[in-house]
Design a protein around this motif. Structure first.
Motif, mmCIF file in Angstrom:
data_model
loop_
_atom_site.group_PDB
_atom_site.id
_atom_site.type_symbol
_atom_site.label_atom_id
_atom_site.label_comp_id
_atom_site.label_asym_id
_atom_site.label_seq_id
_atom_site.Cartn_x
_atom_site.Cartn_y
_atom_site.Cartn_z
ATOM 1 N N ARG A 71 -0.562 -5.075 4.019
ATOM 2 C CA ARG A 71 0.760 -5.522 3.587
ATOM 3 C C ARG A 71 1.864 -5.025 4.525
ATOM 4 O O ARG A 71 3.005 -5.470 4.431
ATOM 5 C CB ARG A 71 1.015 -5.093 2.145
ATOM 6 N N ALA A 72 1.496 -4.109 5.406
ATOM 7 C CA ALA A 72 2.421 -3.653 6.442
ATOM 8 C C ALA A 72 2.113 -4.345 7.772
ATOM 9 O O ALA A 72 2.561 -3.896 8.835
ATOM 10 C CB ALA A 72 2.342 -2.138 6.604
ATOM 11 N N HIS A 73 1.342 -5.434 7.699
ATOM 12 C CA HIS A 73 1.009 -6.254 8.873
ATOM 13 C C HIS A 73 0.189 -5.497 9.907
ATOM 14 O O HIS A 73 0.235 -5.821 11.100
ATOM 15 C CB HIS A 73 2.288 -6.807 9.534
ATOM 16 N N ARG A 74 -0.587 -4.526 9.460
ATOM 17 C CA ARG A 74 -1.431 -3.778 10.390
ATOM 18 C C ARG A 74 -2.836 -4.387 10.439
ATOM 19 O O ARG A 74 -3.340 -4.923 9.451
ATOM 20 C CB ARG A 74 -1.514 -2.312 9.966
ATOM 21 N N SER A 75 -3.479 -4.294 11.602
ATOM 22 C CA SER A 75 -4.842 -4.794 11.749
ATOM 23 C C SER A 75 -5.818 -3.742 11.222
ATOM 24 O O SER A 75 -5.755 -2.565 11.595
ATOM 25 C CB SER A 75 -5.145 -5.114 13.211
ATOM 26 N N VAL A 76 -6.689 -4.184 10.332
ATOM 27 C CA VAL A 76 -7.606 -3.262 9.658
ATOM 28 C C VAL A 76 -9.026 -3.801 9.749
ATOM 29 O O VAL A 76 -9.292 -4.965 9.433
ATOM 30 C CB VAL A 76 -7.228 -3.092 8.171
ATOM 31 N N LEU A 77 -9.938 -2.949 10.169
ATOM 32 C CA LEU A 77 -11.359 -3.248 10.135
ATOM 33 C C LEU A 77 -11.992 -2.425 9.028
ATOM 34 O O LEU A 77 -11.871 -1.198 9.018
ATOM 35 C CB LEU A 77 -12.028 -2.910 11.468
ATOM 36 N N VAL A 78 -12.649 -3.085 8.082
ATOM 37 C CA VAL A 78 -13.401 -2.398 7.036
ATOM 38 C C VAL A 78 -14.883 -2.564 7.331
ATOM 39 O O VAL A 78 -15.372 -3.680 7.490
ATOM 40 C CB VAL A 78 -13.074 -2.954 5.636
ATOM 41 N N ILE A 79 -15.594 -1.437 7.398
ATOM 42 C CA ILE A 79 -17.042 -1.445 7.587
ATOM 43 C C ILE A 79 -17.670 -0.977 6.281
ATOM 44 O O ILE A 79 -17.436 0.156 5.842
ATOM 45 C CB ILE A 79 -17.461 -0.518 8.742
ATOM 46 N N ASP A 80 -18.439 -1.841 5.655
ATOM 47 C CA ASP A 80 -18.947 -1.537 4.322
ATOM 48 C C ASP A 80 -20.452 -1.752 4.241
ATOM 49 O O ASP A 80 -20.964 -2.810 4.595
ATOM 50 C CB ASP A 80 -18.250 -2.413 3.280
ATOM 51 N N GLN B 229 0.037 6.768 3.924
ATOM 52 C CA GLN B 229 0.180 7.858 4.896
ATOM 53 C C GLN B 229 -0.364 7.460 6.266
ATOM 54 O O GLN B 229 0.187 7.854 7.302
ATOM 55 C CB GLN B 229 -0.542 9.113 4.378
ATOM 56 N N LEU B 230 -1.415 6.674 6.277
ATOM 57 C CA LEU B 230 -1.919 6.156 7.549
ATOM 58 C C LEU B 230 -0.872 5.287 8.227
ATOM 59 O O LEU B 230 -0.655 5.386 9.448
ATOM 60 C CB LEU B 230 -3.189 5.338 7.295
ATOM 61 N N HIS B 231 -0.213 4.437 7.457
ATOM 62 C CA HIS B 231 0.829 3.587 8.027
ATOM 63 C C HIS B 231 1.947 4.428 8.628
ATOM 64 O O HIS B 231 2.418 4.164 9.733
ATOM 65 C CB HIS B 231 1.383 2.642 6.962
ATOM 66 N N ARG B 232 2.368 5.445 7.906
ATOM 67 C CA ARG B 232 3.438 6.317 8.412
ATOM 68 C C ARG B 232 3.017 7.018 9.699
ATOM 69 O O ARG B 232 3.830 7.214 10.607
ATOM 70 C CB ARG B 232 3.815 7.349 7.344
ATOM 71 N N SER B 233 1.735 7.382 9.783
ATOM 72 C CA SER B 233 1.283 8.056 11.001
ATOM 73 C C SER B 233 1.312 7.117 12.206
ATOM 74 O O SER B 233 1.447 7.566 13.348
ATOM 75 C CB SER B 233 -0.145 8.602 10.801
ATOM 76 N N LEU B 234 1.183 5.807 11.949
ATOM 77 C CA LEU B 234 1.268 4.836 13.024
ATOM 78 C C LEU B 234 2.713 4.562 13.413
ATOM 79 O O LEU B 234 3.030 4.338 14.588
ATOM 80 C CB LEU B 234 0.595 3.522 12.596
ATOM 81 N N VAL B 235 3.598 4.597 12.421
ATOM 82 C CA VAL B 235 5.031 4.349 12.702
ATOM 83 C C VAL B 235 5.618 5.504 13.503
ATOM 84 O O VAL B 235 6.340 5.303 14.482
ATOM 85 C CB VAL B 235 5.805 4.160 11.380
#
Length: 294
Positions: free
Chosen positions: A23-32, A286-292
């Motif tokens: 929702r913050a327009h970040r690219s995410v890879l999920v490995i499940d 918190q991950l998003h903030r660390s990228l910002v």
């Protein structure tokens, strides 16, 4: 390509974290790997809005909702190793692929080491449980057995009279002093000293010597450890808890390896779907903030 975040584990915590990032327009890879901890349970309880729903349905619905975001990539497979450092991590999967990411999130959950009692593992999640808030109500205040595995079992035995008539099986796993016994007696708990031979039928306990005790359900405290050793292999510190081993994180869910985060059952106690989702949502933010503010 390089993803903003690679999430290892696509269950409740991992998807909750991924949602915040998507929702913050970040690219995410999920490995499940598709091995939910509660895959043996037919119904989920205590999760607001989803009480009584099949856990598989909850996961399927959440997966569909995540799939609506174009920056999501989902890989069904097993993450086997992680290396690198902040802004330059690499995750290798069982199909020999190598994925690059600026951040990592460990959300693969935990494995349960169960008491070595014949017939117990087959009934795990069906008539043998861990959490009374998840499964106690459905026992309709019937007879409940608690099988000791260590100090946490005393807490279970003290709490479970809220849900029914409790028998506490010491099973040579815990020593009770006089105050402990007095407290259990005051709570109406029956203490059974005879060791357990096996479990039978729905939730019957067969004692050494052949005596049979029947219950509506049985509770026991498993010992937990991260379901995958990848975080440890990357250098993340682990922490001892009353329930086992978890990945050590700070208040932002970052591990001791900069840029690598962890959430859900593998990084907090106690455990439930509700708590995993909340922990994942916090980790995602918190991950998003660390990228910002990299």
């Amino acid at each position: 390509m390089q993803y903003d975040v690679i999430v290892i584990g696509g269950s409740y915590a991992g998807m909750a974290a991924a949602l915040q990032l998507l929702r913050a327009h970040r690219s995410v890879l999920v490995i499940d790997a598709g091995l939910r901890r509660n895959r043996f349970a037919s119904h989920s309880h205590g999760f607001l809005g989803q009480d009584g729903v099949d856990p598989a349905e909850i996961v399927q619905s959440a997966r569909q909702q995540l799939g609506a975001y174009p920056t999501l990539t989902w890989v069904e497979g097993v993450a086997e190793a992680a290396s690198g450092e902040k802004d330059s991590f690499i995750v290798a999967t069982d199909d020999v692929a190598r994925h690059q990411g600026r951040r990592l999130l460990f959300a693969a959950g935990v494995s349960d080491t169960l008491p070595a009692i014949e017939g117990l593992a087959e009934r795990w999640g069906v008539s043998v449980f861990l959490c009374p808030y998840c499964h106690g109500y459905e026992l309709k205040q019937g007879r409940i057995g608690v099988i000791a595995t260590g100090p946490m079992s005393l807490h279970q035995a003290q709490l479970l009279p809220e849900w029914g008539e409790v028998t506490f099986f010491i099973n040579d796993a815990v020593t009770l002093d006089a105050p402990m016994r007095d407290d259990l007696a005051a709570r109406g708990v029956t203490i059974e000293e005879t060791p357990i031979a096996r479990l039978d039928d729905h939730a019957d306990v067969i004692l050494a010597g052949g005596r049979r005790l029947s219950f509506a359900g049985i509770f026991t405290a498993s010992r937990n450890a991260p379901a995958t050793p990848i975080a440890k292999g990357l250098g993340c510190a682990l922490a001892e808890t009353p329930m086992g081993i978890q990945i050590q994180t700070d208040d932002t869910k970052e591990t001791t390896v900069p840029g690598a985060f962890a959430c859900g059952d593998a990084a907090r106690v106690p455990h439930s779907i509700s708590l995993a989702v909340g922990d994942g949502a916090w980790a995602g933010a918190q991950l998003h903030r660390s990228l910002v503010w990299a």
